[in-house]
Design a protein around this motif. Structure first.
Motif, PDB file in Angstrom:
ATOM      1  N   ALA A  31       0.834  -1.207   0.000  1.00 21.46           N
ATOM      2  CA  ALA A  31       0.000   0.000   0.000  1.00 21.46           C
ATOM      3  C   ALA A  31       0.866   1.253   0.000  1.00 21.46           C
ATOM      4  N   LEU A  32       1.961   1.197   0.762  1.00 21.72           N
ATOM      5  CA  LEU A  32       2.871   2.349   0.823  1.00 21.72           C
ATOM      6  C   LEU A  32       3.509   2.598  -0.544  1.00 21.72           C
ATOM      7  N   GLY A  33       3.902   1.504  -1.201  1.00 21.61           N
ATOM      8  CA  GLY A  33       4.491   1.641  -2.534  1.00 21.61           C
ATOM      9  C   GLY A  33       3.503   2.204  -3.530  1.00 21.61           C
ATOM     10  N   GLY A  34       2.267   1.712  -3.484  1.00 21.76           N
ATOM     11  CA  GLY A  34       1.240   2.192  -4.407  1.00 21.76           C
ATOM     12  C   GLY A  34       0.952   3.663  -4.207  1.00 21.76           C
ATOM     13  N   LEU A  35       0.796   4.062  -2.945  1.00 28.09           N
ATOM     14  CA  LEU A  35       0.504   5.470  -2.647  1.00 28.09           C
ATOM     15  C   LEU A  35       1.673   6.361  -3.050  1.00 28.09           C
ATOM     16  N   SER A  36       2.891   5.887  -2.770  1.00 29.73           N
ATOM     17  CA  SER A  36       4.071   6.714  -3.080  1.00 29.73           C
ATOM     18  C   SER A  36       4.223   6.924  -4.589  1.00 29.73           C
ATOM     19  N   MET A  37       4.073   5.846  -5.335  1.00 26.98           N
ATOM     20  CA  MET A  37       4.222   5.967  -6.801  1.00 26.98           C
ATOM     21  C   MET A  37       3.136   6.847  -7.393  1.00 26.98           C
ATOM     22  N   ALA A  38       1.902   6.672  -6.905  1.00 26.97           N
ATOM     23  CA  ALA A  38       0.801   7.494  -7.416  1.00 26.97           C
ATOM     24  C   ALA A  38       1.027   8.956  -7.056  1.00 26.97           C
ATOM     25  N   ALA A  39       1.494   9.192  -5.825  1.00 31.19           N
ATOM     26  CA  ALA A  39       1.745  10.574  -5.406  1.00 31.19           C
ATOM     27  C   ALA A  39       2.822  11.206  -6.279  1.00 31.19           C
ATOM     28  N   LEU A  40       3.846  10.425  -6.586  1.00 25.54           N
ATOM     29  CA  LEU A  40       4.929  10.914  -7.449  1.00 25.54           C
ATOM     30  C   LEU A  40       4.378  11.265  -8.843  1.00 25.54           C
ATOM     31  N   ALA A  41       3.515  10.387  -9.346  1.00 22.53           N
ATOM     32  CA  ALA A  41       2.919  10.640 -10.668  1.00 22.53           C
ATOM     33  C   ALA A  41       2.044  11.881 -10.624  1.00 22.53           C
ATOM     34  N   GLY A  42       1.242  12.029  -9.569  1.00 24.25           N
ATOM     35  CA  GLY A  42       0.347  13.181  -9.459  1.00 24.25           C
ATOM     36  C   GLY A  42       1.121  14.477  -9.354  1.00 24.25           C
ATOM     37  N   ALA A  43       2.157  14.488  -8.523  1.00 24.00           N
ATOM     38  CA  ALA A  43       2.928  15.717  -8.338  1.00 24.00           C
ATOM     39  C   ALA A  43       3.807  16.012  -9.555  1.00 24.00           C
ATOM     40  N   GLY A  44       4.319  14.955 -10.195  1.00 23.73           N
ATOM     41  CA  GLY A  44       5.230  15.159 -11.312  1.00 23.73           C
ATOM     42  C   GLY A  44       4.528  15.433 -12.629  1.00 23.73           C
ATOM     43  N   ARG A  45       3.259  15.067 -12.708  1.00 22.45           N
ATOM     44  CA  ARG A  45       2.501  15.196 -13.952  1.00 22.45           C
ATOM     45  C   ARG A  45       2.531  16.626 -14.485  1.00 22.45           C
ATOM     46  N   ARG A  46       2.453  17.583 -13.569  1.00 15.48           N
ATOM     47  CA  ARG A  46       2.388  18.994 -13.960  1.00 15.48           C
ATOM     48  C   ARG A  46       3.707  19.455 -14.584  1.00 15.48           C
ATOM     49  N   LEU A  47       4.827  18.832 -14.182  1.00 15.62           N
ATOM     50  CA  LEU A  47       6.134  19.244 -14.710  1.00 15.62           C
ATOM     51  C   LEU A  47       6.226  19.015 -16.213  1.00 15.62           C
ATOM     52  N   PHE A  48       5.511  17.959 -16.673  1.00 18.87           N
ATOM     53  CA  PHE A  48       5.595  17.616 -18.102  1.00 18.87           C
ATOM     54  C   PHE A  48       4.364  18.059 -18.884  1.00 18.87           C
ATOM     55  N   ALA A  49       3.482  18.815 -18.215  1.00 20.76           N
ATOM     56  CA  ALA A  49       2.194  19.148 -18.831  1.00 20.76           C
ATOM     57  C   ALA A  49       2.360  19.914 -20.142  1.00 20.76           C
ATOM     58  N   GLN A  50       3.337  20.845 -20.174  1.00 17.08           N
ATOM     59  CA  GLN A  50       3.488  21.645 -21.386  1.00 17.08           C
ATOM     60  C   GLN A  50       4.093  20.831 -22.528  1.00 17.08           C
ATOM     61  N   ARG A  51       5.071  19.978 -22.179  1.00 20.24           N
ATOM     62  CA  ARG A  51       5.732  19.186 -23.234  1.00 20.24           C
ATOM     63  C   ARG A  51       4.845  18.049 -23.702  1.00 20.24           C
ATOM     64  N   LEU A  52       4.003  17.548 -22.800  1.00 18.72           N
ATOM     65  CA  LEU A  52       3.137  16.413 -23.145  1.00 18.72           C
ATOM     66  C   LEU A  52       1.682  16.856 -23.070  1.00 18.72           C
ATOM     67  N   SER A  53       1.279  17.694 -23.998  1.00 23.09           N
ATOM     68  CA  SER A  53      -0.083  18.219 -23.957  1.00 23.09           C
ATOM     69  C   SER A  53      -1.046  17.231 -24.614  1.00 23.09           C
ATOM     70  N   GLY A  54      -2.332  17.550 -24.536  1.00 27.01           N
ATOM     71  CA  GLY A  54      -3.351  16.728 -25.197  1.00 27.01           C
ATOM     72  C   GLY A  54      -3.541  15.377 -24.544  1.00 27.01           C
ATOM     73  N   GLY A  55      -3.264  15.272 -23.251  1.00 26.68           N
ATOM     74  CA  GLY A  55      -3.483  14.003 -22.540  1.00 26.68           C
ATOM     75  C   GLY A  55      -2.358  13.009 -22.708  1.00 26.68           C
ATOM     76  N   ALA A  56      -1.268  13.427 -23.402  1.00 22.95           N
ATOM     77  CA  ALA A  56      -0.158  12.491 -23.645  1.00 22.95           C
ATOM     78  C   ALA A  56       0.478  12.037 -22.334  1.00 22.95           C
ATOM     79  N   SER A  57       0.581  12.946 -21.351  1.00 24.25           N
ATOM     80  CA  SER A  57       1.226  12.562 -20.087  1.00 24.25           C
ATOM     81  C   SER A  57       0.424  11.460 -19.405  1.00 24.25           C
ATOM     82  N   ASP A  58      -0.905  11.569 -19.437  1.00 27.03           N
ATOM     83  CA  ASP A  58      -1.739  10.544 -18.809  1.00 27.03           C
ATOM     84  C   ASP A  58      -1.621   9.213 -19.553  1.00 27.03           C
ATOM     85  N   ALA A  59      -1.616   9.275 -20.875  1.00 24.02           N
ATOM     86  CA  ALA A  59      -1.493   8.046 -21.662  1.00 24.02           C
ATOM     87  C   ALA A  59      -0.156   7.360 -21.397  1.00 24.02           C
ATOM     88  N   LEU A  60       0.915   8.148 -21.307  1.00 20.03           N
ATOM     89  CA  LEU A  60       2.233   7.567 -21.052  1.00 20.03           C
ATOM     90  C   LEU A  60       2.305   6.941 -19.659  1.00 20.03           C
TER      91      LEU A  60
END
Lengths: 254, 192
Positions: free
Chosen positions: A58-87
């Motif tokens: 559970a700790l691993g799942g929460l940590s990885m998801a949190a990392l994805a949630g917080a890091g998603r915004r860093l790539f938002a401009q380079r990966l527009s159009g939902g590409a970051s979510d798909a990747l």
């Protein structure tokens, strides 16, 4: 006896069924519903990695998801159009399948994460989900008007000097953690069905935003209770029953 | 009248300069029009004043603490979203008081169930009536019928009389002449 046995799993799922449809309305508002599926897959991958590393899954799942949630915004401009979510989604799925294919212990857990393991939930699952759910609902209530304003009038939001981080990184992080917790209990697709289908139906029918939230919540909770009873009665895994029920409701109502 | 905005020899654009140098002032209670052919940079000027587009040369001075409102040409993304007109106005802090009768009784209808003109006017009203000292409007008469343009003209005058400065970009010559105190014509190579 059986009522006591299933009470905690029922309450754990109920907490998810209250939070996810409301959260889904805001993901849909932001056109980020695919992110929900991505967070679930990343959480599954994180749980398996943690299992193999000897850390609580559970700790691993929460940590990885949190990392994805917080890091998603860093790539938002380079990966527009939902590409970051798909990747994120494809990457999370690939890691999960590879780990499951190479470690028998991970294979069992991988199946459990994708099928859902609600009936095995105990108080160690219930309390984090319940407390996290209350926090998420309070945060959504506090952020609601800003999330709406940022979507409808982004210029006015910026011109008023309102801080952007609560509705960007803050919201992404909260969504990722909610989805990770739900994935541990309901499974990847069970969680996604609750975060996607009730808001989709509510957005089609509701007369205004507040009634949209109420409709989404009601559809989610009713479908959850019905699926729980149905799955128990038919002795079937809960996640697929919930997903199938919501799909049928969606097809009938839409 | 007191100055809200002053621009001197202003050249703006997105990736590269898109306008000729422009001098511009807007005072409280004044309605200033910007006209000119397509592509001359009218919308880009508004975007630069609102801090979105880049200033390549010249400068913009705003009164300290100035509250800005900006209405872009594109309609807010409300199709498929259960948002009523009343909720839209509440989001920006705009009052429904003064809305034309043909909209006042449709405030509880979803925005995507309204006609294009009704939706546009509500989106415009939500910005126009929001708390702001200077309101920037980009082609506000788009999608409006005669009644809508007449109501907008009257309301802009009321808003200016209450002390707001208004900068309007429009290709609607009759509207601009009817509502503006001053009109600045932008051309590709000079400004009149």
């Amino acid at each position: 006896m059986s009522a006591e046995l299933f009470l905690i799993p029922f309450l754990t799922g109920l907490a998810c069924a209250i939070v996810l449809p409301v959260l889904g309305c805001y993901l849909r508002l932001r056109d980020e519903w695919l992110a929900a599926l991505a967070y679930s897959h990343v959480a599954a991958a994180g749980a398996l990695l943690a299992l193999l590393a000897g850390v609580p899954p559970a700790l691993g799942g929460l940590s990885m998801a949190a990392l994805a949630g917080a890091g998603r915004r860093l790539f938002a401009q380079r990966l527009s159009g939902g590409a970051s979510d798909a990747l994120l989604l494809v990457g999370g799925w690939a890691i999960t399948v590879l780990l499951a294919a190479n470690a028998p212990m991970a294979e069992r857990m991988g199946h459990a994460l994708f099928d859902g393991q609600l009936y095995f939930s105990g108080s160690q699952e219930l309390w984090p989900v319940a407390i996290g759910g209350v926090v998420a609902l309070l945060a959504l209530r506090a952020l609601s008007s800003r999330l709406l304003l940022a979507r409808v009038y982004p210029d006015l939001f910026r011109l008023r000097g309102l801080p952007a981080w609560p509705i960007q990184i803050g919201f992404d992080l909260m969504a990722a953690l909610c989805l990770a917790m739900a994935t541990m209990s309901l499974g990847v697709m069970g969680a996604f069905a609750l975060v996607f289908i009730p808001p989709w139906l509510a957005f089609r029918r509701a007369a205004n935003w507040r009634s949209g939230l109420r409709w989404s919540l009601a559809i989610g909770v009713v479908a959850y209770v019905a699926a729980f009873a149905l799955a128990l009665g038919l002795d079937q895994p809960f996640g697929p029953v919930l997903a199938l029920l919501l799909v049928l409701v969606g097809l009938l109502v839409a | 009248m007191s100055g809200l905005l002053r621009a001197e020899q202003l050249v703006v654009g997105w990736q590269q300069p898109a306008t000729q140098p422009l001098d511009l002032t807007v005072a409280a209670g004044e309605i200033v029009g910007l006209t000119g052919p397509n592509g001359v940079g009218k919308s880009t000027l508004l975007a630069a004043i609102a801090g979105r587009a880049n200033v390549f040369s010249g400068r913009i001075e705003q009164r300290p603490g100035l509250r800005l409102g900006l209405l872009r040409q594109d309609v807010p993304p409300v199709v498929g979203m259960p948002l009523s007109g009343r909720e839209l106005l509440a989001l920006t802090g705009a009052s429904p008081e003064g809305l034309p009768a043909w909209l006042a009784d449709r405030l509880d209808v979803r925005l995507d169930k309204l006609s294009g003109g009704q939706r546009h006017y509500l989106a415009l009203w939500a910005i126009l009536q929001a708390p702001a000292d200077l309101v920037l409007l980009d082609e506000p008469t788009n999608n409006l019928d005669v009644a809508g343009v007449a109501h907008l003209t009257e309301h802009l005058r009321d808003r200016a009389a209450a002390g707001a400065g208004i900068l309007v970009v429009s290709h609607d010559t009759a509207f601009v002449e009817a509502v503006c105190d001053r009109v600045i014509g932008l051309r590709g190579h000079d400004v009149s």
